[in-house]
Scaffold this motif. Structure first.
Motif, PDB file in Angstrom:
ATOM      1  N   SER A 134       0.829  -1.207   0.000  1.00 41.12           N
ATOM      2  CA  SER A 134       0.000   0.000   0.000  1.00 41.12           C
ATOM      3  C   SER A 134       0.861   1.252   0.000  1.00 41.12           C
ATOM      4  O   SER A 134       1.992   1.254   0.484  1.00 41.12           O
ATOM      5  CB  SER A 134      -0.911   0.012   1.225  1.00 41.12           C
ATOM      6  N   GLN A 135       0.303   2.306  -0.524  1.00 45.43           N
ATOM      7  CA  GLN A 135       0.959   3.605  -0.448  1.00 45.43           C
ATOM      8  C   GLN A 135       0.803   4.149   0.973  1.00 45.43           C
ATOM      9  O   GLN A 135      -0.093   3.760   1.715  1.00 45.43           O
ATOM     10  CB  GLN A 135       0.325   4.569  -1.450  1.00 45.43           C
ATOM     11  N   GLN A 136       1.674   5.073   1.337  1.00 50.75           N
ATOM     12  CA  GLN A 136       1.664   5.590   2.710  1.00 50.75           C
ATOM     13  C   GLN A 136       0.303   6.196   3.063  1.00 50.75           C
ATOM     14  O   GLN A 136      -0.172   6.029   4.188  1.00 50.75           O
ATOM     15  CB  GLN A 136       2.760   6.643   2.875  1.00 50.75           C
ATOM     16  N   ASP A 137      -0.323   6.871   2.119  1.00 48.49           N
ATOM     17  CA  ASP A 137      -1.587   7.535   2.440  1.00 48.49           C
ATOM     18  C   ASP A 137      -2.759   6.546   2.557  1.00 48.49           C
ATOM     19  O   ASP A 137      -3.872   6.952   2.887  1.00 48.49           O
ATOM     20  CB  ASP A 137      -1.909   8.637   1.433  1.00 48.49           C
ATOM     21  N   GLU A 138      -2.484   5.279   2.308  1.00 45.05           N
ATOM     22  CA  GLU A 138      -3.521   4.259   2.456  1.00 45.05           C
ATOM     23  C   GLU A 138      -3.508   3.626   3.842  1.00 45.05           C
ATOM     24  O   GLU A 138      -4.418   2.883   4.189  1.00 45.05           O
ATOM     25  CB  GLU A 138      -3.357   3.185   1.377  1.00 45.05           C
ATOM     26  N   TYR A 139      -2.492   3.911   4.625  1.00 46.26           N
ATOM     27  CA  TYR A 139      -2.424   3.361   5.967  1.00 46.26           C
ATOM     28  C   TYR A 139      -3.437   4.064   6.864  1.00 46.26           C
ATOM     29  O   TYR A 139      -3.652   5.274   6.759  1.00 46.26           O
ATOM     30  CB  TYR A 139      -1.011   3.489   6.533  1.00 46.26           C
ATOM     31  N   ASP A 140      -4.023   3.290   7.778  1.00 48.46           N
ATOM     32  CA  ASP A 140      -5.117   3.803   8.607  1.00 48.46           C
ATOM     33  C   ASP A 140      -4.615   4.507   9.863  1.00 48.46           C
ATOM     34  O   ASP A 140      -5.192   5.506  10.289  1.00 48.46           O
ATOM     35  CB  ASP A 140      -6.040   2.649   9.020  1.00 48.46           C
ATOM     36  N   TYR A 141      -3.592   3.956  10.488  1.00 50.91           N
ATOM     37  CA  TYR A 141      -3.110   4.487  11.760  1.00 50.91           C
ATOM     38  C   TYR A 141      -1.594   4.644  11.707  1.00 50.91           C
ATOM     39  O   TYR A 141      -0.908   3.821  11.099  1.00 50.91           O
ATOM     40  CB  TYR A 141      -3.481   3.548  12.926  1.00 50.91           C
ATOM     41  N   TRP A 142      -1.122   5.645  12.406  1.00 51.70           N
ATOM     42  CA  TRP A 142       0.316   5.930  12.483  1.00 51.70           C
ATOM     43  C   TRP A 142       0.722   6.166  13.936  1.00 51.70           C
ATOM     44  O   TRP A 142      -0.032   6.748  14.717  1.00 51.70           O
ATOM     45  CB  TRP A 142       0.650   7.193  11.676  1.00 51.70           C
ATOM     46  N   GLY A 143       1.930   5.742  14.241  1.00 46.34           N
ATOM     47  CA  GLY A 143       2.506   6.074  15.532  1.00 46.34           C
ATOM     48  C   GLY A 143       3.202   7.418  15.476  1.00 46.34           C
ATOM     49  O   GLY A 143       3.269   8.063  14.416  1.00 46.34           O
ATOM     50  N   GLN A 144       3.727   7.837  16.618  1.00 42.66           N
ATOM     51  CA  GLN A 144       4.382   9.138  16.723  1.00 42.66           C
ATOM     52  C   GLN A 144       5.855   9.082  16.340  1.00 42.66           C
ATOM     53  O   GLN A 144       6.485  10.120  16.141  1.00 42.66           O
ATOM     54  CB  GLN A 144       4.236   9.674  18.148  1.00 42.66           C
ATOM     55  N   GLY A 145       6.407   7.893  16.272  1.00 46.76           N
ATOM     56  CA  GLY A 145       7.791   7.755  15.853  1.00 46.76           C
ATOM     57  C   GLY A 145       8.759   7.585  17.007  1.00 46.76           C
ATOM     58  O   GLY A 145       8.495   8.015  18.132  1.00 46.76           O
ATOM     59  N   THR A 146       9.880   6.969  16.707  1.00 48.06           N
ATOM     60  CA  THR A 146      10.979   6.830  17.664  1.00 48.06           C
ATOM     61  C   THR A 146      12.271   7.173  16.927  1.00 48.06           C
ATOM     62  O   THR A 146      12.482   6.757  15.790  1.00 48.06           O
ATOM     63  CB  THR A 146      11.024   5.408  18.260  1.00 48.06           C
ATOM     64  N   LYS A 147      13.103   7.959  17.571  1.00 47.17           N
ATOM     65  CA  LYS A 147      14.289   8.485  16.911  1.00 47.17           C
ATOM     66  C   LYS A 147      15.459   7.512  17.023  1.00 47.17           C
ATOM     67  O   LYS A 147      15.763   7.014  18.107  1.00 47.17           O
ATOM     68  CB  LYS A 147      14.684   9.833  17.523  1.00 47.17           C
ATOM     69  N   VAL A 148      16.099   7.289  15.893  1.00 47.66           N
ATOM     70  CA  VAL A 148      17.293   6.450  15.833  1.00 47.66           C
ATOM     71  C   VAL A 148      18.451   7.314  15.337  1.00 47.66           C
ATOM     72  O   VAL A 148      18.345   7.949  14.286  1.00 47.66           O
ATOM     73  CB  VAL A 148      17.087   5.252  14.882  1.00 47.66           C
ATOM     74  N   THR A 149      19.503   7.345  16.102  1.00 47.10           N
ATOM     75  CA  THR A 149      20.695   8.086  15.713  1.00 47.10           C
ATOM     76  C   THR A 149      21.882   7.134  15.690  1.00 47.10           C
ATOM     77  O   THR A 149      22.165   6.473  16.692  1.00 47.10           O
ATOM     78  CB  THR A 149      20.981   9.236  16.692  1.00 47.10           C
ATOM     79  N   VAL A 150      22.550   7.069  14.546  1.00 41.45           N
ATOM     80  CA  VAL A 150      23.706   6.190  14.400  1.00 41.45           C
ATOM     81  C   VAL A 150      24.938   7.061  14.213  1.00 41.45           C
ATOM     82  O   VAL A 150      25.035   7.816  13.246  1.00 41.45           O
ATOM     83  CB  VAL A 150      23.535   5.240  13.205  1.00 41.45           C
ATOM     84  N   SER A 151      25.858   6.962  15.139  1.00 40.30           N
ATOM     85  CA  SER A 151      27.069   7.777  15.077  1.00 40.30           C
ATOM     86  C   SER A 151      28.175   7.025  14.343  1.00 40.30           C
ATOM     87  O   SER A 151      28.254   5.803  14.403  1.00 40.30           O
ATOM     88  CB  SER A 151      27.513   8.148  16.481  1.00 40.30           C
ATOM     89  N   SER A 152      29.030   7.788  13.671  1.00 43.05           N
ATOM     90  CA  SER A 152      30.131   7.172  12.907  1.00 43.05           C
ATOM     91  C   SER A 152      31.361   6.986  13.772  1.00 43.05           C
ATOM     92  O   SER A 152      31.455   7.481  14.880  1.00 43.05           O
ATOM     93  CB  SER A 152      30.456   8.047  11.699  1.00 43.05           C
TER      94      SER A 152
END
Length: 121
Positions: free
Chosen positions: A103-121
């Motif tokens: 499905s395309q993103q706009d077809e999804y019914d529910y979304w979470g708020q997100g969780t941040k991932v930071t990868v350091s070099s």
């Protein structure tokens, strides 16, 4: 009320691992597609992986990530290994009542708020 809550993000060094969780409430994920998406600073949100009657991984995953689900816990996971700085982003999960990846993103019914991932070099 349907809700998705992501957790498990954080700061990790390149080559490290993180396991993200997407906990659903207010509905059963048994026959819902759960997609993982990410949005890096200054970039558009993009699909990462999907769990449904089939599974999907973006090309950039290159075998490093694994999506799994525990229907009893109403939770979907994204195990991310061999993380790279380019994986730095806010990761979102979303639910689609059509039980099939694609499905395309706009077809999804529910979304979470997100969780941040930071990868350091």
């Amino acid at each position: 009320q349907a809700q998705l809550v992501e957790s498990g993000g954080g700061l990790v060094q390149a080559g490290g691992s993180l396991k993200l969780s997407c906990k659903a409430s207010g509905f059963s994920i048994d026959y819902y597609t759960i997609g993982w998406f990410r949005q890096a600073p200054g970039k558009e949100r993009e699909a990462v992986s999907c769990s449904a009657s089939n599974t999907y991984y973006a090309d950039f995953v290159e075998g490093r990530f694994t999506v799994s689900r525990d229907n009893a816990k109403n939770t979907v996971y994204l195990q991310m290994n061999s993380l790279k700085p380019d994986d730095t982003a806010v990761y979102f999960c979303a639910a689609d009542s059509l039980f099939a990846c694609g499905s395309q993103q706009d077809e999804y019914d529910y979304w979470g708020q997100g969780t941040k991932v930071t990868v350091s070099s």
